[in-house]
Each structure stands twice: as structure tokens, then as C-alpha cells.
Design a protein around this motif. Sequence first.
Motif, PDB file in Angstrom:
ATOM      1  N   LEU A 168       0.853  -1.177   0.000  1.00 15.18           N
ATOM      2  CA  LEU A 168       0.000   0.000   0.000  1.00 15.18           C
ATOM      3  C   LEU A 168       0.893   1.233   0.000  1.00 15.18           C
ATOM      4  O   LEU A 168       1.815   1.342   0.808  1.00 15.18           O
ATOM      5  CB  LEU A 168      -0.901  -0.018   1.228  1.00 15.18           C
ATOM      6  CG  LEU A 168      -1.957   1.086   1.338  1.00 15.18           C
ATOM      7  CD1 LEU A 168      -3.003   0.956   0.248  1.00 15.18           C
ATOM      8  CD2 LEU A 168      -2.619   1.040   2.713  1.00 15.18           C
ATOM      9  N   ARG A 169       0.630   2.158  -0.919  1.00 11.97           N
ATOM     10  CA  ARG A 169       1.458   3.352  -0.999  1.00 11.97           C
ATOM     11  C   ARG A 169       1.129   4.293   0.157  1.00 11.97           C
ATOM     12  O   ARG A 169      -0.027   4.685   0.345  1.00 11.97           O
ATOM     13  CB  ARG A 169       1.272   4.075  -2.332  1.00 11.97           C
ATOM     14  CG  ARG A 169       2.265   5.212  -2.548  1.00 11.97           C
ATOM     15  CD  ARG A 169       2.016   5.976  -3.829  1.00 11.97           C
ATOM     16  NE  ARG A 169       2.100   5.142  -5.008  1.00 11.97           N
ATOM     17  CZ  ARG A 169       1.938   5.602  -6.251  1.00 11.97           C
ATOM     18  NH1 ARG A 169       1.682   6.892  -6.450  1.00 11.97           N
ATOM     19  NH2 ARG A 169       2.015   4.775  -7.285  1.00 11.97           N
ATOM     20  N   MET A 170       2.145   4.659   0.906  1.00 11.26           N
ATOM     21  CA  MET A 170       1.965   5.514   2.078  1.00 11.26           C
ATOM     22  C   MET A 170       2.374   6.949   1.748  1.00 11.26           C
ATOM     23  O   MET A 170       3.291   7.186   0.961  1.00 11.26           O
ATOM     24  CB  MET A 170       2.781   4.993   3.253  1.00 11.26           C
ATOM     25  CG  MET A 170       2.471   3.537   3.627  1.00 11.26           C
ATOM     26  SD  MET A 170       0.714   3.243   3.995  1.00 11.26           S
ATOM     27  CE  MET A 170       0.587   4.108   5.573  1.00 11.26           C
ATOM     28  N   ALA A 171       1.693   7.898   2.353  1.00 13.10           N
ATOM     29  CA  ALA A 171       2.021   9.310   2.169  1.00 13.10           C
ATOM     30  C   ALA A 171       3.381   9.617   2.791  1.00 13.10           C
ATOM     31  O   ALA A 171       3.792   8.975   3.762  1.00 13.10           O
ATOM     32  CB  ALA A 171       0.940  10.187   2.785  1.00 13.10           C
ATOM     33  N   ILE A 172       4.070  10.613   2.269  1.00 17.87           N
ATOM     34  CA  ILE A 172       5.400  10.957   2.751  1.00 17.87           C
ATOM     35  C   ILE A 172       5.345  11.988   3.871  1.00 17.87           C
ATOM     36  O   ILE A 172       6.027  11.868   4.883  1.00 17.87           O
ATOM     37  CB  ILE A 172       6.269  11.479   1.588  1.00 17.87           C
ATOM     38  CG1 ILE A 172       6.486  10.361   0.563  1.00 17.87           C
ATOM     39  CG2 ILE A 172       7.609  11.999   2.101  1.00 17.87           C
ATOM     40  CD1 ILE A 172       7.206  10.805  -0.695  1.00 17.87           C
ATOM     41  N   ASN A 173       4.513  12.997   3.710  1.00 19.06           N
ATOM     42  CA  ASN A 173       4.510  14.104   4.671  1.00 19.06           C
ATOM     43  C   ASN A 173       3.339  14.075   5.642  1.00 19.06           C
ATOM     44  O   ASN A 173       3.059  15.062   6.323  1.00 19.06           O
ATOM     45  CB  ASN A 173       4.516  15.440   3.916  1.00 19.06           C
ATOM     46  CG  ASN A 173       5.816  15.654   3.157  1.00 19.06           C
ATOM     47  OD1 ASN A 173       6.885  15.332   3.667  1.00 19.06           O
ATOM     48  ND2 ASN A 173       5.723  16.160   1.942  1.00 19.06           N
ATOM     49  N   LYS A 174       2.621  12.964   5.687  1.00 20.68           N
ATOM     50  CA  LYS A 174       1.569  12.811   6.686  1.00 20.68           C
ATOM     51  C   LYS A 174       1.392  11.330   6.986  1.00 20.68           C
ATOM     52  O   LYS A 174       1.812  10.472   6.208  1.00 20.68           O
ATOM     53  CB  LYS A 174       0.244  13.408   6.198  1.00 20.68           C
ATOM     54  CG  LYS A 174      -0.463  12.620   5.109  1.00 20.68           C
ATOM     55  CD  LYS A 174      -1.787  13.259   4.767  1.00 20.68           C
ATOM     56  CE  LYS A 174      -2.584  12.411   3.779  1.00 20.68           C
ATOM     57  NZ  LYS A 174      -3.092  11.158   4.347  1.00 20.68           N
ATOM     58  N   VAL A 178      -1.512   7.153   0.795  1.00 24.38           N
ATOM     59  CA  VAL A 178      -1.806   8.134  -0.249  1.00 24.38           C
ATOM     60  C   VAL A 178      -3.274   8.010  -0.629  1.00 24.38           C
ATOM     61  O   VAL A 178      -3.798   6.902  -0.776  1.00 24.38           O
ATOM     62  CB  VAL A 178      -0.915   7.887  -1.488  1.00 24.38           C
ATOM     63  CG1 VAL A 178      -1.411   8.669  -2.694  1.00 24.38           C
ATOM     64  CG2 VAL A 178       0.530   8.240  -1.175  1.00 24.38           C
ATOM     65  N   VAL A 179      -3.954   9.134  -0.783  1.00 25.72           N
ATOM     66  CA  VAL A 179      -5.350   9.154  -1.207  1.00 25.72           C
ATOM     67  C   VAL A 179      -5.424   9.859  -2.560  1.00 25.72           C
ATOM     68  O   VAL A 179      -4.939  10.981  -2.715  1.00 25.72           O
ATOM     69  CB  VAL A 179      -6.243   9.876  -0.177  1.00 25.72           C
ATOM     70  CG1 VAL A 179      -7.693   9.914  -0.660  1.00 25.72           C
ATOM     71  CG2 VAL A 179      -6.153   9.188   1.175  1.00 25.72           C
ATOM     72  N   THR A 180      -6.019   9.205  -3.553  1.00 31.69           N
ATOM     73  CA  THR A 180      -6.101   9.778  -4.901  1.00 31.69           C
ATOM     74  C   THR A 180      -7.161  10.872  -4.963  1.00 31.69           C
ATOM     75  O   THR A 180      -7.928  11.088  -4.025  1.00 31.69           O
ATOM     76  CB  THR A 180      -6.461   8.689  -5.927  1.00 31.69           C
ATOM     77  OG1 THR A 180      -7.845   8.297  -5.734  1.00 31.69           O
ATOM     78  CG2 THR A 180      -5.558   7.481  -5.778  1.00 31.69           C
ATOM     79  N   ASP A 181      -7.229  11.553  -6.110  1.00 38.79           N
ATOM     80  CA  ASP A 181      -8.252  12.577  -6.322  1.00 38.79           C
ATOM     81  C   ASP A 181      -9.655  11.987  -6.254  1.00 38.79           C
ATOM     82  O   ASP A 181     -10.635  12.707  -6.088  1.00 38.79           O
ATOM     83  CB  ASP A 181      -8.052  13.254  -7.681  1.00 38.79           C
ATOM     84  CG  ASP A 181      -6.823  14.148  -7.710  1.00 38.79           C
ATOM     85  OD1 ASP A 181      -6.265  14.428  -6.627  1.00 38.79           O
ATOM     86  OD2 ASP A 181      -6.420  14.569  -8.807  1.00 38.79           O
TER      87      ASP A 181
END
Length: 236
Positions: A168-174, A178-181
Amino acid sequence: MATIEAGKKLAAYKAVDDHITADCKVIGIGSGSTVVYVVERILQKPELANLVYIPTSFQSKLLIIEGGLTLGSIEQYPDIDVTIDGADEVDPQLNAIKGGGACQFQEKVVAEAAKKFVIVADYRKKSTKLGVEWTKGVPIEVVPMAYKLVMRSLESKLTVQQPLESKLRMAINKAGPVVTDNGNFVIDAHFGAIERPACLLKELKGLTGVYEVGLFCNMAQIAYFGEADGNVSTLV
């Protein structure tokens, strides 16, 4: 890096010069670092100012708005003359992996709506087979509630090719994924060298919970690559 950026710029400029004319009406604008130069070139040509431009992401939407170009939507203009977009990797048959920026759904919609789909990239994106140069994996956009189901299905239900790793792709700065548009998650599935990308795409799309897959097969007509020596090569 200066050489790579120069190559991206040359490839983007040539793609615009070759495929976007005043006779066009609607243009799709993709996402990524190379597309910045696509819009830059468009803005250098006054005859292209009155065309309608369809973005694939918030990034490309801002480029269109800040450039003073006419912003449109796929709902308004489902027939697009040319879409120019970047890619994470391109094979000799013009199959591509896209979605490193997590907007593969919008990118695919705008690419499929176009009479002509053009890829621009630098030489590092060329590959003998998909999955060889781009090792971060095929981006798979999934409905959040089903991401664990999809992860399990990737390990147990694929017959074309098994993934070497899926995450699962994880956000870098939070904290968190990652949540898509579209409000979805992204699973990056690395398969190694992909032998039959179109067959793999079909099987991935058939998994319950999968929203879109970042395999673009049999879609592009031409790709432009900025080379390390300052030249531009093409693949058709």
C-alpha cells in the motif's frame, strides 16, 4: 539533472510542435514534470491560445489556469484531438506504466478520449520490458474498504504473472496512505519484467475492488524521449 531536464524540455517542445496546431479544438494535458514544458511551449504559440485544455490532475489544472488557457472538462468535451502526457516507463511496443503520481484514472480517461495519445519523457523511461526500469511497481487504484481483499487477490488469483511484492502506498509528509483525487488508495505491485502487459491489465481490472490500473496498453501512437546528448528520439 540539468541534462535530464533539458531533454524533457526538448521532447515536450517537439511533441507540441508536431501534434498541436490551430486546427485542433480540444487538447488533453497530462501530469508530471515533463508536462510543465508542454504547457510552456503551448504558451509560446499565440495561435494555440483559443483551444480548450482538459487536465488529468490538479497539477495540470493549475498549469492551464495559471497560463490563462481555457479550462475544460471531459464531461463538456468527451472528444479530444490530442492528449500529451508523461510516463514512468515505456516499452518498445509503446505500452506504458503510469500512475507514479497517483492520478492514473484521470490520465487514462483523457488518453482514451483522444484521437491521438502522445507520450513525452526522458531517456531513463525507455525499457526493454515494463517493470525492468520502473521497479516501484504497477500502480493499482483500489476502493479503500477493499484494499486488503485486493492485496490477497494479487497473491492468490492471478494466473498471467505473480507479483514479486505488493504494498500500500503511504504518504510521505503525513501519516497514513496516499489518497487519490477519487478518494481511493493505491497499491504498488512489482512484477519484475512484465511479459504480457495487456493480459496482466485485463486480469488486474477483473479483481473486485480495483478502480483502475496504471498499465496503458495499445493506447499511445508515438513517444518522444529527450536523450542525454541533447537530441530527441521517437518511438512509434
